[in-house]
Design a protein around this motif. Structure first.
Motif, PDB file in Angstrom:
ATOM      1  N   ASN A 153      46.103  43.461  36.439  1.00  0.00           N
ATOM      2  CA  ASN A 153      46.429  42.052  36.253  1.00  0.00           C
ATOM      3  C   ASN A 153      45.864  41.590  34.917  1.00  0.00           C
ATOM      4  O   ASN A 153      44.689  41.251  34.807  1.00  0.00           O
ATOM      5  CB  ASN A 153      45.834  41.229  37.410  1.00  0.00           C
ATOM      6  N   LEU A 192      40.988  36.234  31.944  1.00  0.00           N
ATOM      7  CA  LEU A 192      40.213  35.159  32.553  1.00  0.00           C
ATOM      8  C   LEU A 192      38.764  35.565  32.743  1.00  0.00           C
ATOM      9  O   LEU A 192      37.860  34.755  32.566  1.00  0.00           O
ATOM     10  CB  LEU A 192      40.848  34.803  33.903  1.00  0.00           C
ATOM     11  N   ARG A 244      39.605  28.995  34.470  1.00  0.00           N
ATOM     12  CA  ARG A 244      40.679  28.337  35.200  1.00  0.00           C
ATOM     13  C   ARG A 244      41.027  29.135  36.458  1.00  0.00           C
ATOM     14  O   ARG A 244      40.658  30.294  36.586  1.00  0.00           O
ATOM     15  CB  ARG A 244      41.929  28.239  34.322  1.00  0.00           C
ATOM     16  N   PHE A 252      44.630  30.016  38.826  1.00  0.00           N
ATOM     17  CA  PHE A 252      46.078  30.028  38.666  1.00  0.00           C
ATOM     18  C   PHE A 252      46.739  29.608  39.976  1.00  0.00           C
ATOM     19  O   PHE A 252      46.153  29.755  41.044  1.00  0.00           O
ATOM     20  CB  PHE A 252      46.570  31.440  38.323  1.00  0.00           C
ATOM     21  N   LYS A 265      49.509  31.162  40.926  1.00  0.00           N
ATOM     22  CA  LYS A 265      49.811  32.496  41.447  1.00  0.00           C
ATOM     23  C   LYS A 265      48.488  33.217  41.715  1.00  0.00           C
ATOM     24  O   LYS A 265      47.429  32.756  41.306  1.00  0.00           O
ATOM     25  CB  LYS A 265      50.634  33.268  40.416  1.00  0.00           C
ATOM     26  N   ASP A 266      48.570  34.339  42.433  1.00  0.00           N
ATOM     27  CA  ASP A 266      47.357  35.108  42.682  1.00  0.00           C
ATOM     28  C   ASP A 266      46.877  35.716  41.381  1.00  0.00           C
ATOM     29  O   ASP A 266      47.647  36.323  40.651  1.00  0.00           O
ATOM     30  CB  ASP A 266      47.631  36.233  43.684  1.00  0.00           C
ATOM     31  N   ALA A 267      45.611  35.538  41.096  1.00  0.00           N
ATOM     32  CA  ALA A 267      45.080  36.125  39.874  1.00  0.00           C
ATOM     33  C   ALA A 267      43.787  36.848  40.200  1.00  0.00           C
ATOM     34  O   ALA A 267      42.722  36.476  39.760  1.00  0.00           O
ATOM     35  CB  ALA A 267      44.858  35.045  38.822  1.00  0.00           C
TER      36      ALA A 267
END
Lengths: 294, 251
Positions: free
Chosen positions: A180, A186, B90, B92, B94-96
């Motif tokens: 991902n 992130l 942050r 999201f 959607k799944d992050a």
């Protein structure tokens, strides 16, 4: 006795083939799992590795010997890998159709490099001197010491790759990015740096395969084309996204190819391998060891 | 890190825009957020709320124009991972998360890579963050993909707070939640806020937004149409028209 000799010959040549395929396909698989693209220039990187090593080390080139050959080849391949990422892949990261676009751009890079090699080195056949000369008797079958080196070296290199990916900070980051990329950004992972490292590592694996095979086969600008096709089959056959599956499939395909070559000859073997791939994908669309993606 | 004076906003956004060809998704938006605030952002679908979060964090793209400052330091030219490490995180819609890793490993990875902690410190921080979001202990070793919708929200927030951010941007955290879960989410937001983290909240569920926000800004067609105290903003006729649609506002 003849039966045992025959089985031994098939097995040994299958493992030799499998070792080369495993090294080649693991690089292709690494780029696929991390970036989600197929690098069609992977085969020509193998060719480039062999030619650079020949130029530096062989008497027909600069004649600087093995160590210099390996050092320059490593540097050249890291550079070539980074260049391909920068020039033909990076501009399309944010694009929805990156997979299709990079099929075209990496194919373009392949043709460009292949013709470049032809221009620089010419079409005349070349061969690298073996890293280790002589022959070795293995399970009643005689093979060259160079092929034995491949059998020994491939598992070591692949184990090192596995350790790097699962234990090191950079390796774990590469796996995280593959799962991902947004989540990786992130949590503070420098995604584009890891893409570069992935490409460099993959190119290095291709170059190593080229150097090892360059004394077993003859060098032409198309030297890497057939290994590229085999590596593609192996990555799909083993299950996309699974390095373990890729490696298992590489050895399996090596042994299958050796068996088919023995019984039906070299002429029909490639088509039979494709037929086998189709049959496997009919029953296991996710490949041999791939997981079903939900 | 420079000391900040009390009047300086923690997060300041100046005239940011994002264009996609002819479409202007975010149009010269400016606002500033004080340390310790809970800042709500509302707006109809397609009003540019999530795009605003995208360009503040650089994930997945930076602004086409404009500037963003964190405690007075410009961050809009930083790369995404540098913005995260600077303290702007942050969630999201959607799944992050990393689906094959366990909940604990996900939070741990965030503490290590984003929070730049050593492994022991990160382990403690990960458990603490999971305690903070009240994820049940027996669920922490489950793969992220096996968690429920609410548990994955807890996980996303835990991953963020384990890295000790200055600002947390929550992108529609109540989406897909039941009413009791939404109420639990409000408590969760207060808990995060209680850890000294400034919060920016995008939300469709208006009662939640009005409950927790101290300041409310409303976007429509990518531009700010109102900003101020939540109870005043929701009575603003322009906001009513944009949010409920012209037909209902006209009744």
């Amino acid at each position: 006795m003849i039966m045992v000799d025959m089985l031994s010959a098939i097995l040994v040549s299958g493992i030799v083939l499998g070792s080369g395929y495993a090294l080649m396909a693991s690089g292709l698989s690494l780029v696929w799992t991390t970036l989600g693209i197929f690098n069609f220039a992977h085969g020509v990187l193998m060719t480039l590795g062999a030619y650079v090593a020949w130029t530096i080390s062989s008497g027909g080139g600069l004649g600087l010997g093995l160590a210099a050959g390996v050092a320059v080849t490593v540097a050249a391949l890291i550079g070539a890998g980074i260049l391909i990422e920068r020039v033909v892949v990076r501009p399309f990261y944010d694009h929805r159709d990156i997979l299709l676009i990079t099929v075209m751009t990496t194919l373009a890079a392949m043709i460009f490099l292949q013709n470049g090699i032809q221009l620089i080195w010419g079409a005349r056949l070349k061969q690298l001197a073996p890293i280790v000369p002589g022959t070795v008797q293995l399970w009643r079958t005689t093979i060259s010491a160079q092929e034995t080196l491949m059998i020994v070296l491939a598992p070591i290199v692949l184990a090192a790759l596995w350790l790097f990916l699962s234990r090191s900070r950079i390796g774990r980051g590469i796996k995280a990015v593959g799962q991902n990329a947004d989540a990786a950004r992130l949590i503070g992972i420098d995604v584009s740096r890891l893409f570069i490292i992935t490409f460099a590592l993959s190119a290095l694996l291709a170059g190593l395969t080229g150097v090892l095979l360059g004394s077993v086969r003859l060098l032409t600008p198309e030297f890497g084309s057939e290994p590229l096709v085999k590596a593609l089959i192996i990555v799909i056959f083993g299950g996309l996204g699974s390095l373990g599956g890729t490696i298992a499939a590489a050895y399996l395909l090596g042994i299958i190819e050796a068996t088919l070559t023995f019984f039906i000859g070299i002429y029909w073997t490639p088509s039979m391998i494709f037929l086998l791939l189709i049959v496997v994908l009919l029953f296991r669309p996710q490949g041999l060891l791939g997981k079903v993606v939900r | 890190m420079l000391e900040t004076n009390d009047n300086q906003p923690l997060l300041e956004v100046r005239q940011v825009s994002r264009r996609f060809g002819a479409l202007v998704a975010v149009d010269r938006v400016s606002f500033s957020i004080q340390k310790g605030e809970i800042f709500g952002i509302a707006g109809p679908n397609g009003s540019g709320k999530s795009t605003l979060f995208n360009i503040i964090t650089g994930i997945p793209f930076p602004p086409s124009a404009g500037e963003v400052f964190l405690a007075g330091q410009p961050i809009h030219k930083l790369r995404p991972h540098q913005i995260s490490r600077a303290g702007v995180l942050r969630t999201f819609q959607k799944d992050a998360e990393f689906a094959t890793l366990s909940a604990l490993e996900n939070v741990y990875a965030s503490a290590v890579y984003c929070g730049q902690m050593g492994s022991n410190e990160a382990r403690v921080a990960a458990q603490q963050a999971l305690d903070d979001v009240s994820l049940a202990a027996e669920r922490r070793t489950k793969a992220a993909s096996d968690l429920s919708v609410f548990e994955r929200k807890q996980l996303m927030i835990a991953s963020a707070i384990a890295a000790r951010p200055k600002v947390l941007l929550l992108d529609e955290p109540a989406a897909g939640l039941t009413r009791p879960e939404t109420s639990d989410l409000a408590d969760l937001i207060y808990t995060v806020h209680g850890r000294g983290i400034t919060i920016v909240l995008i939300e469709h569920v208006l009662p939640l937004l009005l409950k927790v926000s101290e300041h409310l800004m409303v976007l429509n067609h990518g531009a700010v149409i109102a900003s101020g105290k939540p109870e005043e903003v929701v009575r603003n006729p322009v906001v009513v028209a944009a949010y409920l649609g012209k037909r209902e506002a006209g009744l």
